[in-house]
Design an enzyme around this catalytic site. Structure first.
Site, short mmCIF file in Angstrom:
data_model
loop_
_atom_site.label_atom_id
_atom_site.label_comp_id
_atom_site.label_asym_id
_atom_site.label_seq_id
_atom_site.Cartn_x
_atom_site.Cartn_y
_atom_site.Cartn_z
CB CYS A 456 -54.09 32.05 -10.81
SG CYS A 456 -52.58 31.50 -11.59
CG HIS A 500 -52.01 35.92 -12.26
ND1 HIS A 500 -52.38 35.12 -11.20
CD2 HIS A 500 -52.96 36.90 -12.36
CE1 HIS A 500 -53.51 35.58 -10.69
NE2 HIS A 500 -53.89 36.67 -11.38
CG ASP A 515 -56.84 38.31 -11.05
OD1 ASP A 515 -57.10 37.09 -10.94
OD2 ASP A 515 -55.68 38.77 -10.93
#
Lengths: 707, 319
Positions: A456, A500, A515
């Site tokens: 991520c 994250h 995202d």
């Protein structure tokens, strides 16, 4: 030079302290020494995972050494064991202190001091010779046992401390009896049994103090902070940091929701926000500015977070917080404690001090994907900071800049551009993986065009850089995404594996969440790490989706631990106040509370003593009557000698109080008959009657003393 | 002290014993406790060791005891050339009858006063002590029973005197009690000096009992009740003599009391209780006899031992 002077001055003192003096108190017997050794082992054992290996081994070796000396001395038939030379021990203590200083690199901190205490306990044991030394050792063991809770306040730590607690009671008991009568380890069953009984009898008093003894809203002194590394989010972000964190099963925090938890795609737990980028690492703005809470709007989600200590100041909240965090238990009249944390302009909650202890707080949030960037003089600076790119960007990231320009040419609107970048991630062969290949000096360029495999943080970083290259303010937000409901206990566990990174883009005066990971691997957001990564990836066991039996067990254990955190460890000032409120005691003044607590404690003690007396009386009424008489006469000035028989004692009393000579005569004879006479029932009954009547005739102690 | 639960027979025994003590006190003046202990020793079927200097009335005590209880008494003066046969007796060839005839020695009497027992060589000492233990004598292959009751009063000089063979511990253990008579106090001594011929008085003492009566008393004494609590107390005392008081051990102590000594302590306490007209033993009874029973077992010299025993009594709590 100065320290040498101090040392010279300290020498006579040390000599006085360590000189071989006659042992004060009664010498320790071998049995008592054995009990002390068991106690020390039991105290050292739970600390082993928290002290360096050599400290643990050395400390236990010292205790074992004393046992060895004891055996040697007994084999040679030398009475009580000879303790080791005090000078040698002083040197050993100094060497140990120096070694600890070398090992840790500093001394005045929690960890080296606990390690030093660990060693000192063994050294003191080597030179312990009197029962006074023994009592001191028990006391020090108590200290060391408490030190265990510096490191862990989990249920497991509580259990690990229990044997030591039991042994503290047993050893104290064995130290109070005359040395010769101390029981050996062979009699552990009865010794530990009676120690356990006494601890249980004291339990209600401990509970009473737990509930009623006033807790401070802030600690008297802070724990010294140590340079220990705790797992958790960092205050900077570089490729690899979050994927490394994701390998950990450790719990970041647990959440109790008042209502239903929000759906998985809304579970963004906001942590540090990063605006500065140097080409490799992301870091936050140096001076956080105060921010404004979002309006609550529709009904907000209310929940309590139990945060594990992570040694960093930030608190986590669902995007976005609408009120400052308050005490976990509503205290009724109190307003939410505004000092718990402040809101920054980028919507982070920052506590005034790092979180080094488990922390519980209540939080209100409204799940949204954007918040108003706000106005004011900071707005321009914020925009400038979030457009910043590393120097020589055009030279070092030529391909990134080219891609941004190309996309910008096709998409004029900012939102369309952001959407185009997401589609780029989605359509090109990007792979979501925990173990991406290493990247060169300019990771964004290398990632976007060469490797195309990342976690991520790679996607968030690349996304923010691409938008900035197109002139759109963007930044990276780290935190946790997701969380797993524990069906046992109905609360949510958020683990480090849920760590994250995502991005926020300034669109039309609002910071909008994007995202990019979701574009590559939508299941990461919906199902967590275990659902997003292929089977070959090193996903931690507890982050996996399949219902392994070990995971079920772990969830049950976690639920127990959560309750322990909530009810026992988290029983702080606020919870105490709210409990008092529930008991309708909150309005009472302090002295009345104290009186109530003392009354309850006294009542319990009275109950125990009464029960003991009743048991004795029921077992042996004659003996009880005799005891009453002895107490009465002792108060009047004629105490029975330990060896004095009934006739001798009553005769002495009769000489003191001739007017009651006849009564004493009857008492002595009747008691002698009952206690030492043959067991003839009729005679016994008659003698018991005589004894009772004579005792009724005899005046009270005060009158006797006066006559 | 009135004890209401004595039956008539026991009341009678107690009264007769009180009369015995009273008569003894008239002969050996001012030694009431020693008299009672001597009688207790006899009632408990034990033997008595008197450790004292000559001339304080040891022989008088023995003769008065024998006379009052209607027992035959004999006295043996132990010397360094005394032979076992001088005590036990000897078989002599009787020419007219063409057979050996046994001439019984002084040991075949109910009360034997062995005067200055530590002057005799060990072999002679042990012949008497074996007779005391077994209550029978074997001479020339024939075993002869000694009379019952059989009671030896041995006297010994303080060990530091010249020409003495101190009794070894194993033989001291055969004596139930060791007492000291000591000098009489001033009043008693004056009485003694004014009293005239004591030997004559002893010879003309009326017998207040006979051997069967004494045996009956001994049976009664053995039947006195001892409560379990007192057995605990006796055990505690024995443990204390072995150094298990929890305090420091006395360097002067020889060694602790044997289990046999414990049994002896109990039977002495029973006899003492009977003498005091009690149907059961009280702690006071044990305490009264303990210094005499334990003294000579704890230390060389009855006096030192008794002192030690008294200190132990004060240290051991009544259970």
């Amino acid at each position: 030079m100065r320290s040498a002077k101090v040392l010279v001055r300290a020498l006579p003192l040390a000599r006085a302290l360590f000189a071989r003096r006659p042992a004060r108190g009664v010498a320790l017997s071998a049995h008592q020494t054995h009990w002390l050794a068991m106690l020390l082992f039991a105290v050292q054992f739970p600390l082993l995972p928290f002290v360096p290996l050599w400290i643990g081994l050395f400390g236990m070796l010292l205790v074992g050494l004393r046992l060895l000396f004891l055996r040697r001395d007994r084999a040679h038939g030398e009475g009580p064991s000879r303790p080791a030379s005090s000078w040698l021990l002083l040197v050993a203590a100094m060497v140990a202190g120096f070694a600890i200083r070398q090992d840790f690199g500093y001394f005045a901190g929690r960890d080296p001091c606990v390690a030093f205490l660990f060693i000192l306990l063994g050294i003191k044991f080597l030179e312990a010779r009197s029962s006074r030394d023994g009592a001191l050792l028990v006391c020090l063991s108590g200290f060391l046992l408490v030190a265990l809770f510096f490191y862990s306040q989990s249920l497991l730590a509580g259990f690990a401390a229990l044997p030591a607690l039991l042994l503290i009671a047993a050893t104290l008991q064995q130290l109070t009896v005359p040395a010769r009568r101390a029981a050996g380890l062979a009699a552990w069953r009865s010794v530990l049994g009676s120690a356990g009984r006494m601890l249980l009898q004291g339990l209600p008093l401990a509970l009473l103090l737990f509930v009623f003894f006033p807790r401070l809203s802030a600690p008297l002194w802070g724990l010294p902070t140590d340079r220990s590394a705790k797992t958790g989010l960092s205050d900077r972000m570089a490729p690899g940091l979050i994927s490394e964190l994701s390998l950990s099963d450790a719990v970041a925090f647990r959440v109790d929701f008042d209502g239903a938890p929000p759906p998985a795609r809304q579970r963004y737990w906001r942590g540090p926000v990063f605006s500065l980028y140097d080409g490799r690492e992301w870091s936050p703005l140096p001076k956080p500015q105060p921010g404004r809470f979002e309006p609550a709007g529709s009904a907000p989600i209310s929940y309590v977070v139990t945060l594990e200590p992570h040694d960093k100041p930030w608190l986590f909240a669902l995007d976005f917080a609408v009120a400052p965090p308050g005490p976990a238990a509503p205290t009724g009249d109190d307003a939410p404690d505004s000092t718990l944390a402040l809101l920054t302009r980028d919507q982070q909650l920052i506590a005034p001090t790092p979180v080094t202890q488990p922390l519980r707080y209540r939080q209100l949030s409204v799940p949204k994907a954007s918040f108003s960037a706000g106005d004011g003089r900071w707005r321009t600076e914020e925009i400038a900071a979030n457009l910043q790119l590393p120097r020589n960007f055009a030279r070092t990231h030529p391909r990134t800049l080219a891609l941004a320009n190309e996309l910008r040419g096709r998409h004029v609107g900012d939102a369309e551009f952001a959407g185009a970048v997401l589609s780029h991630f989605n359509e090109q062969p990007f792979v979501y993986t925990l173990s991406p290949p290493p990247l060169g000096a300019y990771p964004v360029d290398g990632f976007l065009f060469d490797t195309r495999r990342g976690f991520c943080e790679h996607y968030a970083s690349a996304f923010a850089v691409l938008l900035r290259a197109a002139g759109i303010p963007a930044r990276v937000v780290t935190g946790y995404q997701g969380g797993e409901m524990n069906p046992r206990g109905n609360y949510m566990i958020v683990r480090q594996s849920d760590a994250h990174a995502w991005t926020e883009v300034l669109l039309d005066g609002r910071w909008q969440r994007y995202d990019p990971t979701a574009a590559v691997s939508p299941s990461r957001i919906e199902m967590g790490l275990g659902g997003a990564l292929p089977l070959g990836e090193p996903v931690p066991l507890l982050a996996r989706l399949d219902s392994h039996w070990a995971k079920g067990l772990q969830l049950a254990w976690d639920a127990l631990n959560h309750d322990w955190r909530r009810l026992v460890v988290g029983f702080n000032h606020e919870r105490q106040r709210s409990l008092w409120q529930e008991l309708d005691l909150g309005r009472l003044p302090a002295w009345q509370m104290t009186t109530i607590a003392i009354l309850i404690g006294t009542a319990w003690l009275g109950l125990l003593l009464g029960w003991l007396a009743w048991r004795r009386r029921r077992r042996d009424p004659v003996h009880a009557m005799w005891q009453t008489l002895c107490r009465r006469l002792a108060r009047a000035g004629v105490a029975r000698e330990v060896h004095e028989g009934p006739l001798a004692y009553t005769a002495r009393a009769a000489r003191r109080w001739p007017e009651f000579a006849a009564v004493f005569d009857i008492v002595g004879e009747a008691y002698a008959q009952l206690r030492y006479g043959p067991d003839v029932r009729a005679e016994r009954r008659a003698a018991e009657r005589r004894l009772r009547r004579a005792l009724q005739v005899l005046p009270r102690a005060r009158q006797l003393a006066r006559s | 002290m009135t004890v209401r639960t004595l039956n008539d027979a026991k009341v009678a025994t107690a009264q007769r014993l009180a009369a015995v003590v009273a008569q003894l006190n008239r002969i050996v003046v001012g030694k009431d406790e020693a008299m009672r202990l001597a009688l207790t020793c006899l009632l408990a079927r034990g033997h008595l060791l008197i450790e004292d200097i000559p001339g304080v009335g040891k022989s008088t005590l023995a003769q008065a005891l024998a006379g009052t209880l209607g027992l035959r008494a004999a006295r043996v003066q132990f010397t360094s050339d005394l032979l076992p046969a001088d005590i036990l007796g000897v078989s002599i060839f009787d020419a007219p009858a063409q057979a050996f005839r046994f001439h019984a020695g002084p040991v075949f009497n109910s009360v034997v006063l062995a005067d200055e027992i530590n002057r005799a060589p060990p072999k002679t000492q042990s012949s008497l002590l074996e007779a005391m233990e077994e209550r029978q004598v074997s001479i020339d292959g024939t075993t002869r029973k000694l009379p019952d009751p059989f009671f030896v009063i041995a006297t010994q000089n303080p060990v530091e005197q010249i020409g003495a063979y101190p009794l070894p511990e194993s033989q001291l253990d055969r004596f139930l009690m060791a007492v000291e008579l000591g000098y009489p106090d001033a009043v008693a001594e004056r009485d003694l000096l004014a009293g005239g011929d004591r030997r004559g008085q002893v010879a003309s003492l009326p017998a207040l009992a006979d051997p069967p009566t004494l045996l009956e008393w001994q049976h009664e004494a053995a039947a006195v009740h001892v409560a379990p609590a007192l057995l605990d107390y006796v055990q505690a005392l024995l443990a204390a003599t072995r150094g298990n008081t929890g305090g420091e051990t006395d360097a002067g102590a020889r060694r602790g009391l044997s289990p046999r000594a414990g049994l002896m302590l109990l039977s002495a306490a029973r006899a003492w209780a009977l003498l005091n007209a009690r149907p059961m033993v009280l702690p006071e009874d044990i305490q009264a006899v303990f210094p005499s029973v334990a003294g000579h077992r704890l230390a060389a010299g009855a006096r030192a031992g008794a002192l030690q025993a008294r200190a132990l009594l004060r240290a051991v709590a009544l259970p």
